[in-house]
Design a protein around this motif. Structure first.
Motif, PDB file in Angstrom:
ATOM      1  N   SER A  49     -40.164 -20.519 -20.696  1.00 52.67           N
ATOM      2  CA  SER A  49     -41.257 -21.495 -20.866  1.00 52.67           C
ATOM      3  C   SER A  49     -41.784 -21.955 -19.517  1.00 52.67           C
ATOM      4  O   SER A  49     -42.913 -22.426 -19.428  1.00 52.67           O
ATOM      5  CB  SER A  49     -40.840 -22.664 -21.759  1.00 52.67           C
ATOM      6  OG  SER A  49     -39.591 -23.152 -21.414  1.00 52.67           O
ATOM      7  N   ASP A 148     -42.956 -30.371 -25.137  1.00 48.94           N
ATOM      8  CA  ASP A 148     -42.006 -29.352 -24.678  1.00 48.94           C
ATOM      9  C   ASP A 148     -40.685 -29.545 -25.425  1.00 48.94           C
ATOM     10  O   ASP A 148     -39.933 -30.476 -25.154  1.00 48.94           O
ATOM     11  CB  ASP A 148     -41.828 -29.513 -23.161  1.00 48.94           C
ATOM     12  CG  ASP A 148     -40.892 -28.470 -22.561  1.00 48.94           C
ATOM     13  OD1 ASP A 148     -40.206 -27.756 -23.316  1.00 48.94           O
ATOM     14  OD2 ASP A 148     -40.845 -28.390 -21.311  1.00 48.94           O
ATOM     15  N   THR A 174     -38.331 -22.459 -26.262  1.00 50.62           N
ATOM     16  CA  THR A 174     -37.671 -21.449 -25.433  1.00 50.62           C
ATOM     17  C   THR A 174     -36.369 -21.008 -26.100  1.00 50.62           C
ATOM     18  O   THR A 174     -35.788 -21.761 -26.885  1.00 50.62           O
ATOM     19  CB  THR A 174     -37.372 -21.997 -24.022  1.00 50.62           C
ATOM     20  OG1 THR A 174     -36.629 -21.009 -23.293  1.00 50.62           O
ATOM     21  CG2 THR A 174     -36.546 -23.270 -24.056  1.00 50.62           C
ATOM     22  N   SER A 176     -33.908 -20.305 -24.121  1.00 51.84           N
ATOM     23  CA  SER A 176     -32.937 -20.521 -23.041  1.00 51.84           C
ATOM     24  C   SER A 176     -31.789 -21.447 -23.424  1.00 51.84           C
ATOM     25  O   SER A 176     -30.635 -21.169 -23.124  1.00 51.84           O
ATOM     26  CB  SER A 176     -33.630 -21.089 -21.812  1.00 51.84           C
ATOM     27  OG  SER A 176     -34.476 -20.115 -21.255  1.00 51.84           O
ATOM     28  N   LYS A 177     -32.096 -22.574 -24.075  1.00 50.60           N
ATOM     29  CA  LYS A 177     -31.055 -23.573 -24.301  1.00 50.60           C
ATOM     30  C   LYS A 177     -30.241 -23.262 -25.554  1.00 50.60           C
ATOM     31  O   LYS A 177     -29.267 -23.932 -25.839  1.00 50.60           O
ATOM     32  CB  LYS A 177     -31.675 -24.978 -24.357  1.00 50.60           C
ATOM     33  CG  LYS A 177     -32.646 -25.277 -23.207  1.00 50.60           C
ATOM     34  CD  LYS A 177     -31.966 -25.312 -21.839  1.00 50.60           C
ATOM     35  CE  LYS A 177     -32.893 -25.075 -20.660  1.00 50.60           C
ATOM     36  NZ  LYS A 177     -33.890 -26.086 -20.375  1.00 50.60           N
ATOM     37  N   ARG A 184     -35.083 -14.744 -20.718  1.00 52.33           N
ATOM     38  CA  ARG A 184     -36.364 -15.285 -20.277  1.00 52.33           C
ATOM     39  C   ARG A 184     -37.423 -15.112 -21.363  1.00 52.33           C
ATOM     40  O   ARG A 184     -38.254 -14.197 -21.300  1.00 52.33           O
ATOM     41  CB  ARG A 184     -36.846 -14.638 -18.951  1.00 52.33           C
ATOM     42  CG  ARG A 184     -35.863 -14.614 -17.821  1.00 52.33           C
ATOM     43  CD  ARG A 184     -35.286 -15.980 -17.517  1.00 52.33           C
ATOM     44  NE  ARG A 184     -36.299 -16.937 -17.110  1.00 52.33           N
ATOM     45  CZ  ARG A 184     -36.345 -18.213 -17.543  1.00 52.33           C
ATOM     46  NH1 ARG A 184     -35.435 -18.676 -18.376  1.00 52.33           N
ATOM     47  NH2 ARG A 184     -37.275 -19.018 -17.123  1.00 52.33           N
TER      48      ARG A 184
HETATM   49  C1  PLP Z   1     -34.988 -25.681 -19.381  1.00 53.47           C
HETATM   50  C2  PLP Z   1     -36.310 -26.281 -19.659  1.00 53.47           C
HETATM   51  C3  PLP Z   1     -37.473 -25.527 -19.581  1.00 53.47           C
HETATM   52  C4  PLP Z   1     -37.510 -24.116 -19.029  1.00 53.47           C
HETATM   53  O1  PLP Z   1     -37.006 -23.211 -19.882  1.00 53.47           O
HETATM   54  P1  PLP Z   1     -37.109 -21.639 -19.617  1.00 53.47           P
HETATM   55  O2  PLP Z   1     -37.591 -21.125 -20.921  1.00 53.47           O
HETATM   56  O3  PLP Z   1     -35.727 -21.210 -19.269  1.00 53.47           O
HETATM   57  O4  PLP Z   1     -38.084 -21.388 -18.499  1.00 53.47           O
HETATM   58  C5  PLP Z   1     -38.676 -26.115 -19.927  1.00 53.47           C
HETATM   59  N1  PLP Z   1     -38.723 -27.408 -20.298  1.00 53.47           N
HETATM   60  C6  PLP Z   1     -37.632 -28.173 -20.365  1.00 53.47           C
HETATM   61  C7  PLP Z   1     -37.753 -29.587 -20.790  1.00 53.47           C
HETATM   62  C8  PLP Z   1     -36.388 -27.640 -20.040  1.00 53.47           C
HETATM   63  O5  PLP Z   1     -35.307 -28.419 -20.080  1.00 53.47           O
END
Ligand code: PLP
Length: 327
Positions: A49, A148, A174, A176-177, A184
């Motif tokens: 993201s 977000d 995303t 990611s978390k 990615r």
């Molecule tokens: C971790 C995070 C992102 C970035 O996530 P990626 O997809 O890994 O680039 C964006 N916004 C917030 C609030 C985050 O904590």
């Protein structure tokens, strides 16, 4: 192990000598289905993201343009805005990191920002902002409002079902978390009219073939990731209770996969160093609204236990130094 084998089998078939599908159509279809995205809403993929934040800001950058967000929040909004020559307007959060409705609306009225970013839940504070205040921001802003939702898997509320209710609402997600940070893959959701404009600044092959295939595979096994997130939510509450029981520690409630806590005044740096010397690296914050605060991500049960005992030892060591000084 079975899932890992099936995943590797899928990757074996990937043609690494070919360019990826620039539209990642198969993956987009899977994601639309997984998110139950309405027909009239669009989806744009990013290399994380972070890349989507960059694309949003590139598409509005120009002389005199502004970006507004509460403070403290996710640092990339400011970083990318300033690199692109946009003016960044931070609006301090209120008591217990609540969104300050009056200050937000006043700043929006005065600065008329091209984009407002709201991390929901917020990073690094972990709280969900008051929904009514967020809705007031959506009403007041004449520019885009990006909600977000990087931590949606750990939160009890989302603006995804509200897409279309405000013409300026975009939602960012995303993988990611939820355990796939290395892939990615970020998603921007909202009215196609906006996404088509933002898509113009996207590099053609931003989602590589391995990510396209891996993410599609992960979606077919979404319940594995969902179970893991449920486990993390439960462990987060246990960790919260353990931190709250420590003398001198203030911990805030969290709707994310981390906890923010504060140690006694002036001891933030020493606690960070004490933890690190015991093999635990977490995030510390400098002066400002998060002075003496640290952010710990919920790990495996073993990691959480190890963190807690390292913290207890550190606080005990610092406490005895303080007692020695004062006696
Ligand atoms: C971790 C995070 C992102 C970035 O996530 P990626 O997809 O890994 O680039 C964006 N916004 C917030 C609030 C985050 O904590």
């Amino acid at each position: 192990e079975a899932m890992r084998a099936a995943w590797l089998e899928r990757l074996r078939e990937v043609a690494l000598n070919r360019y990826p599908d620039p539209g990642a159509r198969r993956l987009v279809q899977g994601l639309r289905r997984y998110l139950s995205l309405p027909e009239d809403q669009g989806l744009l993929l990013g290399n994380g993201s972070d890349e989507l934040i960059q694309m949003i800001l590139m598409s509005v950058a120009g002389e005199g343009r502004t970006v507004l967000a509460p403070e403290p929040t996710f640092v990339m909004y400011r970083l990318i805005a300033e690199v692109l020559g946009l003016e960044y307007v931070p609006v301090p959060l209120g008591e217990d990191f609540a969104l300050d409705g009056a200050a937000m609306l006043e700043a929006i009225r005065r600065r008329d920002p091209e984009v407002v970013f709201l991390a929901y839940p917020n990073n690094p504070t972990g709280n969900l902002f008051d929904r009514e205040v967020v809705e007031a921001v959506l009403e007041a802003a004449t520019g885009l409002v990006v909600i977000d939702e990087a931590y949606s898997a750990f939160a009890t509320d989302s603006f995804l079902p509200e897409l279309g209710r405000w013409p300026n609402l975009l939602v960012l997600r995303t993988l990611s978390k939820t355990g796939l940070a290395g892939l990615r893959l970020g998603m921007l959701l909202g009215p196609p009219q906006w996404l088509e404009e933002i898509d113009k600044v996207r590099l053609p092959y931003n989602i590589n073939v391995l990510t396209q295939v891996s993410a599609a595979f992960a979606l077919e096994h979404a319940e594995v990731l969902e179970d893991q997130c449920a486990r993390i939510r439960a462990d987060r509450e246990r960790l919260h209770a353990a931190l709250a029981a420590l003398e001198g520690v203030q911990v805030w409630p969290s709707q994310a996969n981390f906890l923010l806590f504060r140690v006694p005044r002036g001891q933030g740096r020493a606690v960070f160093a004490g933890l690190r010397s015991r093999g635990v690296l977490i995030k510390a914050f400098g002066n400002g609204p998060l002075a003496d605060c640290l952010r710990v991500t919920v790990g495996t049960p073993e990691e959480n236990t190890r963190f807690l005992s390292a913290l207890r030892e550190t606080l005990r060591a610092l406490g005895s130094v303080e007692t020695a000084h004062t006696s």
